[in-house]
Design a protein around this motif. Structure first.
Motif, PDB file in Angstrom:
ATOM      1  N   CYS A 239       0.845  -1.192   0.000  1.00 59.52           N
ATOM      2  CA  CYS A 239       0.000   0.000   0.000  1.00 59.52           C
ATOM      3  C   CYS A 239       0.882   1.243   0.000  1.00 59.52           C
ATOM      4  CB  CYS A 239      -0.909  -0.021   1.229  1.00 59.52           C
ATOM      5  SG  CYS A 239      -1.929   1.454   1.412  1.00 59.52           S
ATOM      6  N   ASN A 240       0.506   2.220  -0.819  1.00 62.20           N
ATOM      7  CA  ASN A 240       1.296   3.449  -0.914  1.00 62.20           C
ATOM      8  C   ASN A 240       1.140   4.334   0.315  1.00 62.20           C
ATOM      9  OD1 ASN A 240       2.133   2.656  -3.428  1.00 62.20           O
ATOM     10  ND2 ASN A 240       0.678   3.968  -4.550  1.00 62.20           N
ATOM     11  N   TYR A 241       0.145   4.054   1.167  1.00 62.02           N
ATOM     12  CA  TYR A 241      -0.122   4.940   2.298  1.00 62.02           C
ATOM     13  C   TYR A 241       0.402   4.366   3.606  1.00 62.02           C
ATOM     14  CZ  TYR A 241      -3.251   6.742  -1.283  1.00 62.02           C
ATOM     15  OH  TYR A 241      -3.757   7.241  -2.460  1.00 62.02           O
ATOM     16  N   CYS A 242       0.022   3.136   3.929  1.00 60.15           N
ATOM     17  CA  CYS A 242       0.455   2.550   5.207  1.00 60.15           C
ATOM     18  C   CYS A 242       1.646   1.626   5.051  1.00 60.15           C
ATOM     19  CB  CYS A 242      -0.690   1.807   5.861  1.00 60.15           C
ATOM     20  SG  CYS A 242      -1.273   0.369   4.925  1.00 60.15           S
ATOM     21  N   LYS A 243       2.054   1.346   3.809  1.00 57.69           N
ATOM     22  CA  LYS A 243       3.195   0.494   3.486  1.00 57.69           C
ATOM     23  C   LYS A 243       2.992  -0.971   3.891  1.00 57.69           C
ATOM     24  CE  LYS A 243       5.176   4.256   2.092  1.00 57.69           C
ATOM     25  NZ  LYS A 243       5.189   4.563   0.647  1.00 57.69           N
ATOM     26  N   ASP A 244       1.769  -1.369   4.242  1.00 55.51           N
ATOM     27  CA  ASP A 244       1.507  -2.780   4.553  1.00 55.51           C
ATOM     28  C   ASP A 244       1.537  -3.606   3.283  1.00 55.51           C
ATOM     29  OD1 ASP A 244       1.265  -2.208   7.183  1.00 55.51           O
ATOM     30  OD2 ASP A 244      -0.934  -2.240   7.226  1.00 55.51           O
ATOM     31  N   ILE A 245       1.943  -4.870   3.409  1.00 55.79           N
ATOM     32  CA  ILE A 245       2.080  -5.773   2.263  1.00 55.79           C
ATOM     33  C   ILE A 245       0.975  -6.843   2.345  1.00 55.79           C
ATOM     34  CG2 ILE A 245       3.564  -7.428   1.094  1.00 55.79           C
ATOM     35  CD1 ILE A 245       5.969  -5.877   2.206  1.00 55.79           C
ATOM     36  N   PHE A 246       0.331  -7.088   1.201  1.00 57.16           N
ATOM     37  CA  PHE A 246      -0.778  -8.058   1.138  1.00 57.16           C
ATOM     38  C   PHE A 246      -0.569  -9.008  -0.034  1.00 57.16           C
ATOM     39  CE2 PHE A 246      -2.491  -4.262   3.096  1.00 57.16           C
ATOM     40  CZ  PHE A 246      -3.168  -4.761   4.188  1.00 57.16           C
ATOM     41  N   ARG A 247      -0.973 -10.246   0.192  1.00 57.98           N
ATOM     42  CA  ARG A 247      -1.064 -11.210  -0.903  1.00 57.98           C
ATOM     43  C   ARG A 247      -2.537 -11.343  -1.292  1.00 57.98           C
ATOM     44  NH1 ARG A 247       3.103 -14.179  -2.420  1.00 57.98           N
ATOM     45  NH2 ARG A 247       1.668 -15.656  -3.411  1.00 57.98           N
ATOM     46  N   GLY A 248      -2.808 -11.666  -2.568  1.00 58.99           N
ATOM     47  CA  GLY A 248      -4.180 -11.844  -3.013  1.00 58.99           C
ATOM     48  C   GLY A 248      -4.574 -10.907  -4.123  1.00 58.99           C
ATOM     49  N   GLY A 249      -3.667 -10.084  -4.601  1.00 57.57           N
ATOM     50  CA  GLY A 249      -3.960  -9.247  -5.751  1.00 57.57           C
ATOM     51  C   GLY A 249      -4.713  -7.975  -5.395  1.00 57.57           C
ATOM     52  N   VAL A 250      -5.177  -7.312  -6.445  1.00 62.40           N
ATOM     53  CA  VAL A 250      -5.814  -6.008  -6.256  1.00 62.40           C
ATOM     54  C   VAL A 250      -7.180  -6.131  -5.587  1.00 62.40           C
ATOM     55  CG1 VAL A 250      -4.600  -4.868  -8.139  1.00 62.40           C
ATOM     56  CG2 VAL A 250      -6.698  -6.144  -8.609  1.00 62.40           C
ATOM     57  N   ALA A 251      -7.811  -7.304  -5.662  1.00 62.44           N
ATOM     58  CA  ALA A 251      -9.114  -7.463  -5.015  1.00 62.44           C
ATOM     59  C   ALA A 251      -8.986  -7.239  -3.508  1.00 62.44           C
ATOM     60  CB  ALA A 251      -9.680  -8.850  -5.307  1.00 62.44           C
ATOM     61  N   ARG A 252      -7.950  -7.854  -2.907  1.00 60.45           N
ATOM     62  CA  ARG A 252      -7.752  -7.653  -1.473  1.00 60.45           C
ATOM     63  C   ARG A 252      -7.286  -6.235  -1.172  1.00 60.45           C
ATOM     64  NH1 ARG A 252      -4.909 -12.410   1.683  1.00 60.45           N
ATOM     65  NH2 ARG A 252      -6.901 -13.294   1.053  1.00 60.45           N
ATOM     66  N   MET A 253      -6.516  -5.638  -2.061  1.00 59.52           N
ATOM     67  CA  MET A 253      -6.063  -4.263  -1.855  1.00 59.52           C
ATOM     68  C   MET A 253      -7.249  -3.299  -1.847  1.00 59.52           C
ATOM     69  SD  MET A 253      -3.675  -2.164  -1.223  1.00 59.52           S
ATOM     70  CE  MET A 253      -2.268  -3.283  -1.350  1.00 59.52           C
TER      71      MET A 253
END
Length: 678
Positions: A27-41
């Motif tokens: 995420c460009n704001y909180c810098k957290d990293i997620f797996r699962g593609g843009v749907a989860r983002m």
């Protein structure tokens, strides 16, 4: 390819070259990293907490944008749910623009699961009424294309019929003890205290299993009851085996199989009958036989005109068809045939009326069956001017079936507790009725104190004391259903009221099982038999109950208590085995035309036969003389079948008229008819 999803403007892929980190988005704001593609983002940015924690650093306008974006974009599953709901409400036959059919995987997984849940909710609503009104378990068997035996269990009470389960029983396991265990399992699932009776057909193994339940603790209060519709059909079968009925039905079948065996003769018949059909389908085999015979009698003049018309006499269906000549001889020359039809309808229609009532499932008829059978016998005697020689044999057949199979203490108790008859019919004091009432009381109410209370309260009912004697109660004895009448005016005798309602709310027939075998034949195909048993049972559970719900809805909208679905097209009265030849509009007619007057049938001689008929008589006489001399010619038999416009090959099981004298009424037969027909 360019990435067009709006979420890509607010995140970056962590390291596309690293296999382990590929697909991780930061995420460009909180810098957290997620797996699962843009749907989860998108869920992360919208703060929905669906699969991702919300972003606390994203600007408010970004959060609002993705909230609205997700609301406007339903998931494919949710959209398909909406499409399926719309398709159910509007009907797929009308066509749905842009409708996407669910995939095979979706149908067998989440869609089937949701339908099961929906059906279970419907079951829970019905279960709430079982304890108050009591219920009946209807049992019937069916064999699929692979000779696999299936036993179906349905639960019935005034709220409707519900399909509970289907069990596969192999021949080795179909012992009485195994069936007892199976019945106990089903009864426990419904609730022992809710079940009043188990209704089956006359299958010996089912009957033996039900009778064994009375010796098992916790199940002694449950009755076994034979299916009244099945017993009435067997009654009609016994009557059909008498000599006169057998001969007339055989000739009638010859007429229908010939007419319905060819498209040309069928269209010609419809022309002369103004579109009326001869076949009258019903829910039982022998009811169909007699209703079809009724139709033939009502269309006597039309059939005579058809077979004597120049159009038919010049056709190959008469000139080259031996069966056509035989049927023509029956219709135009056999006056005893038409006279016998009039007599047979006087005998059988009262029984068919009772069959219609017990099979309707519109309202419980347990309190009426006893009276209906008595009135049917009286109507039969009245129809033949009370001449004992004309109805004695029929009464004996009815009494034999009634005494050996059909009569039950529940029928007697229901009649005794029915306010329609209790205060006016002197036969209510008959010992058999009181004994039937006491047998039900002793079996259904094990507690002696409660039995005594019911007997004390019975005096108020018999003498119309208290609420039973109020003017409104007296005025509605014949206007309200007996169970509803007891529910309204029985509050001062609560134990007796509950006892009466559990009897008067019972059905008499298990034919609700038989009407939906097309559901099983559709599910239990060779392909679907490869399905695992659990999914197969789930599919049957959903489809059967949807079919029952559709039937109940159609009955309420049409106002006709009888459903004519699932009539077998390979009936012995017709040749075709595929498409039914009667149009759908014919099914909208009432099942039994109660206004039909058998005395209106024209039984007078038709008049002087035309020359062509006289010539056929001479030809027929000469042929018989040649047969007697052993000089029979092989003529018409070679040109027996007409290939033009024929609808399929003829069914070898259909019995046409042969050349023997068995099909013709002899002089002695005619005198016999004169003695019995009034």
């Amino acid at each position: 390819m360019p990435r067009t999803d709006p979420a890509w403007k607010h995140c970056v892929e962590e390291d596309p070259d690293d296999k382990e980190k590929r697909g991780n988005l930061r995420c460009n704001y909180c810098k957290d990293i997620f797996r699962g593609g843009v749907a989860r983002m998108k869920e992360h940015l919208a703060g929905t907490r669906k699969g991702a924690r919300p972003c606390n650093d994203a600007p408010q306008e970004v959060v609002q944008f993705f909230v609205k974006y997700l609301q406007s974009k339903k998931s494919g599953k949710e959209q398909k749910k909406a499409n399926l709901e719309f398709a159910k409400n509007e009907g797929l036959s009308k066509g749905l623009a842009g409708f996407e059919q669910p995939s095979y995987h979706e149908m067998r997984t989440w869609i089937l699961k949701e339908e099961i849940d929906r059906t279970q909710i419907m079951l829970e609503d019905k279960k709430k009424t079982w304890s108050k009104t009591g219920c009946s378990i209807m049992v019937d068997g069916w064999t699929d294309d692979k000779s696999k035996n299936l036993t179906n269990f349905l639960v019935d009470n005034p709220s409707g019929t519900f399909f509970l389960k289907s069990c596969a029983i192999s021949g080795e396991k179909r012992t009485t003890d195994d069936l007892v265990k199976l019945f106990m399992e089903v009864i426990k699932e419904v609730g022992e205290h809710n079940v009043v009776q188990v209704i089956t057909d006359n299958d010996v193994s089912y009957k033996a299993a039900c009778l064994k339940l009375k010796d098992i603790e916790g199940f002694q209060h449950i009755f076994w009851t034979p299916c009244a519709a099945r017993c009435l059909d067997l009654m009609l079968e016994d009557i059909s085996q008498t000599r006169l009925h057998k001969q007339v039905l055989k000739k009638a079948k010859a007429i229908t199989t010939f007419i319905y065996g060819y498209a040309w003769t069928l269209n010609l018949m419809r022309k002369y009958t103004d579109g009326k059909e001869l076949l009258r389908p019903a829910v039982t085999r022998f009811a169909s036989s007699y209703l079809t015979l009724q139709r033939i009698g009502m269309n006597e003049r039309a059939l005579r005109n058809m077979f004597l018309s120049r159009e038919f006499q010049d056709s190959d269906y008469y000139v080259k068809n031996r069966k056509g000549k035989r049927v023509t001889r029956i219709v135009t020359e056999d006056r005893w045939f038409w006279k016998a039809i009039a007599h047979i309808m006087k005998i059988t229609l009262p029984i068919v009326k009772v069959l219609r009532i017990v099979d309707s499932d519109d309202k419980p008829v347990m309190g009426f069956l006893y009276d209906h059978m008595r009135k049917a016998k009286e109507e039969i005697a009245s129809n033949v001017n009370n001449e004992s020689k004309a109805y004695t044999q029929i009464w004996e057949i009815i009494d034999n079936r009634w005494d050996s199979q059909m009569h039950h203490c529940l029928h007697a108790a229901g009649y005794f507790l029915n306010p329609h008859f209790h205060y006016e019919d002197d036969s209510i004091k008959d010992r058999k009725l009181k004994v039937g009432f006491l047998e039900c009381l002793e079996k259904m109410v094990p507690n002696m104190e409660e039995r005594c209370n019911i007997m004390v309260q019975l005096d108020a009912y018999e003498n119309a004391v208290g609420l039973f004697g109020r003017p409104i109660a007296i005025g509605t004895r014949k206007r309200l259903h007996p169970a509803y009448w007891w529910n309204t005016f029985g509050d001062e005798t609560k134990e007796l009221k509950n006892f009466a309602m559990r009897i008067l709310n019972l059905t008499c027939s298990a034919s609700g099982c038989e009407r939906n075998w097309s559901t099983f034949s559709m599910v239990h195909t060779k392909k679907r038999n490869r399905l695992e048993q659990e999914r197969l049972n789930a599919l049957v559970f959903v489809m059967y109950n949807l079919k029952l719900k559709e039937r109940d809805t159609r009955r309420k909208s049409m106002g006709d208590p009888l459903c004519l679905d699932n009539i077998d097209s390979d009936d012995e009265w017709i040749v075709e085995k595929e498409d039914p030849v009667f149009p759908p509009s014919s099914l909208e007619d009432s099942w039994l035309d109660l206004t039909f007057n058998v005395d209106d049938i024209n039984i007078a001689p038709f008049g002087v036969s035309p020359r062509s008929t006289q010539k056929r008589k001479r030809d027929s006489s000469s042929k018989k003389m040649q047969v007697d001399k052993g000089k029979r010619k092989q003529g018409d038999s070679e040109n027996e079948n007409v290939d033009d416009e024929k609808i399929g090959e003829e069914d070898e099981s259909i019995k046409y008229m042969d050349d023997s004298n068995e099909d013709e009424l002899s002089t002695s037969d005619e005198h016999n008819i004169d003695e019995h027909i009034i």
